[in-house]
Design an enzyme around this catalytic site. Structure first.
Site, PDB file in Angstrom:
ATOM      1  N   PHE A 247       0.857  -1.179   0.000  1.00  0.00           N
ATOM      2  CA  PHE A 247       0.000   0.000   0.000  1.00  0.00           C
ATOM      3  C   PHE A 247       0.900   1.239   0.000  1.00  0.00           C
ATOM      4  O   PHE A 247       1.821   1.333   0.811  1.00  0.00           O
ATOM      5  CB  PHE A 247      -0.922  -0.017   1.220  1.00  0.00           C
ATOM      6  CG  PHE A 247      -1.971   1.048   1.162  1.00  0.00           C
ATOM      7  CD1 PHE A 247      -3.025   0.956   0.251  1.00  0.00           C
ATOM      8  CD2 PHE A 247      -1.899   2.160   1.975  1.00  0.00           C
ATOM      9  CE1 PHE A 247      -3.979   1.948   0.174  1.00  0.00           C
ATOM     10  CE2 PHE A 247      -2.862   3.160   1.903  1.00  0.00           C
ATOM     11  CZ  PHE A 247      -3.896   3.050   1.003  1.00  0.00           C
TER      12      PHE A 247
ATOM     13  N   ASP B 224       1.852  -4.345   9.338  1.00  0.00           N
ATOM     14  CA  ASP B 224       0.683  -3.491   9.130  1.00  0.00           C
ATOM     15  C   ASP B 224      -0.527  -4.417   9.026  1.00  0.00           C
ATOM     16  O   ASP B 224      -0.624  -5.209   8.083  1.00  0.00           O
ATOM     17  CB  ASP B 224       0.858  -2.664   7.845  1.00  0.00           C
ATOM     18  CG  ASP B 224      -0.256  -1.643   7.670  1.00  0.00           C
ATOM     19  OD1 ASP B 224      -1.377  -1.896   8.164  1.00  0.00           O
ATOM     20  OD2 ASP B 224      -0.008  -0.603   7.028  1.00  0.00           O
TER      21      ASP B 224
ATOM     22  N   TYR C 275     -10.671   2.568  10.511  1.00  0.00           N
ATOM     23  CA  TYR C 275     -11.901   2.859   9.755  1.00  0.00           C
ATOM     24  C   TYR C 275     -12.289   1.782   8.752  1.00  0.00           C
ATOM     25  O   TYR C 275     -13.288   1.921   8.059  1.00  0.00           O
ATOM     26  CB  TYR C 275     -11.808   4.215   9.036  1.00  0.00           C
ATOM     27  CG  TYR C 275     -10.579   4.421   8.175  1.00  0.00           C
ATOM     28  CD1 TYR C 275     -10.489   3.862   6.911  1.00  0.00           C
ATOM     29  CD2 TYR C 275      -9.513   5.198   8.631  1.00  0.00           C
ATOM     30  CE1 TYR C 275      -9.364   4.047   6.138  1.00  0.00           C
ATOM     31  CE2 TYR C 275      -8.377   5.392   7.859  1.00  0.00           C
ATOM     32  CZ  TYR C 275      -8.308   4.811   6.615  1.00  0.00           C
ATOM     33  OH  TYR C 275      -7.188   4.991   5.857  1.00  0.00           O
ATOM     34  N   LYS C 276     -11.505   0.701   8.669  1.00  0.00           N
ATOM     35  CA  LYS C 276     -11.860  -0.370   7.726  1.00  0.00           C
ATOM     36  C   LYS C 276     -12.731  -1.390   8.452  1.00  0.00           C
ATOM     37  O   LYS C 276     -13.875  -1.100   8.774  1.00  0.00           O
ATOM     38  CB  LYS C 276     -10.582  -0.978   7.153  1.00  0.00           C
ATOM     39  CG  LYS C 276      -9.846   0.005   6.251  1.00  0.00           C
ATOM     40  CD  LYS C 276      -8.502  -0.499   5.797  1.00  0.00           C
ATOM     41  CE  LYS C 276      -7.876   0.526   4.851  1.00  0.00           C
ATOM     42  NZ  LYS C 276      -6.420   0.492   4.889  1.00  0.00           N
TER      43      LYS C 276
ATOM     44  N   ARG D 268     -12.321  -4.918  -6.393  1.00  0.00           N
ATOM     45  CA  ARG D 268     -12.251  -5.477  -5.028  1.00  0.00           C
ATOM     46  C   ARG D 268     -13.634  -5.543  -4.407  1.00  0.00           C
ATOM     47  O   ARG D 268     -14.409  -4.575  -4.464  1.00  0.00           O
ATOM     48  CB  ARG D 268     -11.397  -4.582  -4.124  1.00  0.00           C
ATOM     49  CG  ARG D 268      -9.932  -4.752  -4.238  1.00  0.00           C
ATOM     50  CD  ARG D 268      -9.192  -4.126  -3.061  1.00  0.00           C
ATOM     51  NE  ARG D 268      -9.756  -2.856  -2.605  1.00  0.00           N
ATOM     52  CZ  ARG D 268      -9.252  -2.131  -1.615  1.00  0.00           C
ATOM     53  NH1 ARG D 268      -8.183  -2.555  -0.961  1.00  0.00           N
ATOM     54  NH2 ARG D 268      -9.815  -0.994  -1.253  1.00  0.00           N
TER      55      ARG D 268
HETATM   56  C1  LIG Z   1      -5.816   1.648   4.768  1.00  0.00           C
HETATM   57  C2  LIG Z   1      -4.340   1.481   4.923  1.00  0.00           C
HETATM   58  C3  LIG Z   1      -3.558   2.508   5.434  1.00  0.00           C
HETATM   59  C4  LIG Z   1      -4.218   3.812   5.797  1.00  0.00           C
HETATM   60  O1  LIG Z   1      -3.327   4.813   6.115  1.00  0.00           O
HETATM   61  P1  LIG Z   1      -3.917   6.235   6.527  1.00  0.00           P
HETATM   62  O2  LIG Z   1      -2.810   6.857   7.263  1.00  0.00           O
HETATM   63  O3  LIG Z   1      -5.136   6.003   7.353  1.00  0.00           O
HETATM   64  O4  LIG Z   1      -4.298   6.953   5.290  1.00  0.00           O
HETATM   65  C5  LIG Z   1      -2.205   2.287   5.577  1.00  0.00           C
HETATM   66  N1  LIG Z   1      -1.644   1.101   5.231  1.00  0.00           N
HETATM   67  C6  LIG Z   1      -2.373   0.085   4.728  1.00  0.00           C
HETATM   68  C7  LIG Z   1      -1.733  -1.204   4.368  1.00  0.00           C
HETATM   69  C8  LIG Z   1      -3.741   0.254   4.556  1.00  0.00           C
HETATM   70  O5  LIG Z   1      -4.466  -0.733   4.046  1.00  0.00           O
END
Ligand SMILES: *Cc1c(COP(=O)(O)O)cnc(C)c1O
Length: 410
Positions: A126, A197, A222-223, A369
């Site tokens: 990501f 992560d 938030y997911k 997705r």
């Molecule tokens: C959703 C997600 C993020 C989100 O990062 P933000 O700082 O909230 O924008 C980071 N890393 C991964 C792997 C994600 O899936």
């Protein structure tokens, strides 16, 4: 295998978790398959938000920091998240965003491995994870080296200079799930740390940070945790590293005694040292309601239902939509809760589905997705969604200019 709609109805009727759907405020006529990007609001979260705003902020005002548990919220809620990710309550804090927490913990990993300079990651992660590491390495100059190796070569690349490897447990694009214990053991065998992560796994699948001997972790609120748009994230530091780890964003609330108002920063001896400034109380209120809902659910039942929903999605797609590729592992134990399909017109197909009330998302260049949730997805919704997909492909309903026009957020 294929399944009739009647058989999907029977699965819903037999589902012990079916009643949880009522806990969510989901609009009628929408099949929401994007809880992996933004979890929908639990009804209790909406109620908690209004109560915190009106009764606490509005009536108790600044006294709320003591009266309404505002000050303890980051560690209290961290302690609850700990139960979802296989950690001890004192190893987790809620703070900042995933991006910022990754910055702090990647720097923290270097502090725990003096003499080593390499942060190791792989391509295709990501973007924010790689971008944050790039920023940290640029800031640290000679003291840190970021090595990004091609996907699949990470374990072989761990060497005597590796301070930590940084890896996403469930991949955002493919849903591929790493064996956390095995990768962590490979890092430890070379004296390196593992920073995970768990943004796409926390609240979705079984995560057991301590059983895997993970050193550090960050994750998103938030997911799958349903904390609301921009919800604060969380961080984990294994007990053996607490008190030793140092991070550079030494804000006043990471101080041992914030209300001593000292000029010099003295880090808190516990996980609070990894927090920085004033916590976002309204966002925390919503997040806590989401976490409480997750904690009320039998984890084994949730994991079994999540796997069954995503297995069904794949089986129906393979039977009805031969023109779609499967980018996710076929075995549920090797993926998270989203299923990734490929098609060169993926963007337009996702738009055409949204026009019919089926919400998924698109990840460039060609990935569609679809995320399921054991808390709110019905088996019949999976069936109806794949039926809509099949129809859109068969009729080429996606092949219209309004579906091809790119919006800012995909
Ligand atoms: C959703 C997600 C993020 C989100 O990062 P933000 O700082 O909230 O924008 C980071 N890393 C991964 C792997 C994600 O899936």
């Amino acid at each position: 295998m294929s399944l009739s709609r009647g058989e999907a109805e029977a699965l819903d009727a037999a589902d012990p978790l079916a009643g949880l759907r009522q806990e969510f405020d989901l609009p009628d006529g929408v099949i929401y398959l994007d809880g992996n990007s933004l979890g929908p609001p639990p009804r209790t979260a909406l109620a908690r938000l209004s109560r915190t705003a009106a009764a606490e902020w509005g009536r108790d005002l600044i006294l709320s920091w003591n009266l309404n548990g505002w000050m303890e919220a980051p560690l209290r809620i961290g302690g609850k998240i700990a139960r979802l990710v296989g950690a001890e309550p004192h190893e987790v804090a809620v703070a900042d965003s995933t991006s910022v927490n990754l910055f702090k913990l990647a720097a923290g990993a270097l502090s725990l491995r003096p003499g080593r300079t390499t942060l190791l990651a792989q391509t295709g992660e990501f973007p924010t994870d790689l971008h944050i590491l790039q920023g940290l390495a640029a800031l640290l100059g000679e003291r840190a080296r970021l090595r990004i190796v091609p996907e699949g070569e990470l374990i072989a690349a761990i060497d005597e200079d590796t301070a930590a490897l940084v890896l996403t447990h469930v991949h955002y694009r493919t849903s591929r799930r790493w064996d956390m214990a095995a990768v962590t053991a490979a890092a430890h065998a070379k004296g390196a740390l593992a920073l995970w992560d768990v943004s796409h796994s926390a609240g979705a699948i079984g995560v057991d940070l301590n059983a895997a001997r993970a050193d550090l972790a960050v994750g998103c609120g938030y997911k799958h945790l349903n904390g609301g748009p921009g919800a604060p994230a969380f961080l984990f530091v294994a007990e053996r590293h607490l008190g030793t780890i140092r991070q550079p964003l030494t804000g006043w609330l990471g101080h041992a005694e914030p209300f001593a108002f000292e000029d010099l920063h003295r880090p808190a001896p516990d996980v609070r040292a990894l927090t920085t400034g004033t916590p976002p109380i309204l966002s925390l209120a919503a997040l806590e309601a989401g976490i409480d809902l997750h904690l009320s659910v039998d984890r084994a039942q949730a994991e079994a239902k999540g796997a069954a929903l995503s297995d069904l999605f794949i089986a129906l797609v393979e039977a009805g939509c031969p023109e779609l590729g499967l980018a996710s592992p076929r075995r549920a134990a090797e993926r998270g809760l989203h299923v990734s399909l490929t098609h060169k017109d993926g963007y337009a197909i996702v738009q055409a589905l949204a026009a019919r009330g089926v919400i998924g998302d698109f990840r460039a260049p060609d990935v569609l997705r679809f995320g399921v949730s054991p808390l709110f997805t019905r088996f019949t919704e999976v069936w109806d969604a794949v039926e809509a997909l099949r129809d859109i492909l068969a009729t080429r309903a996606y092949d219209r200019p309004e579906h091809r026009a790119r919006k800012a957020v995909t």
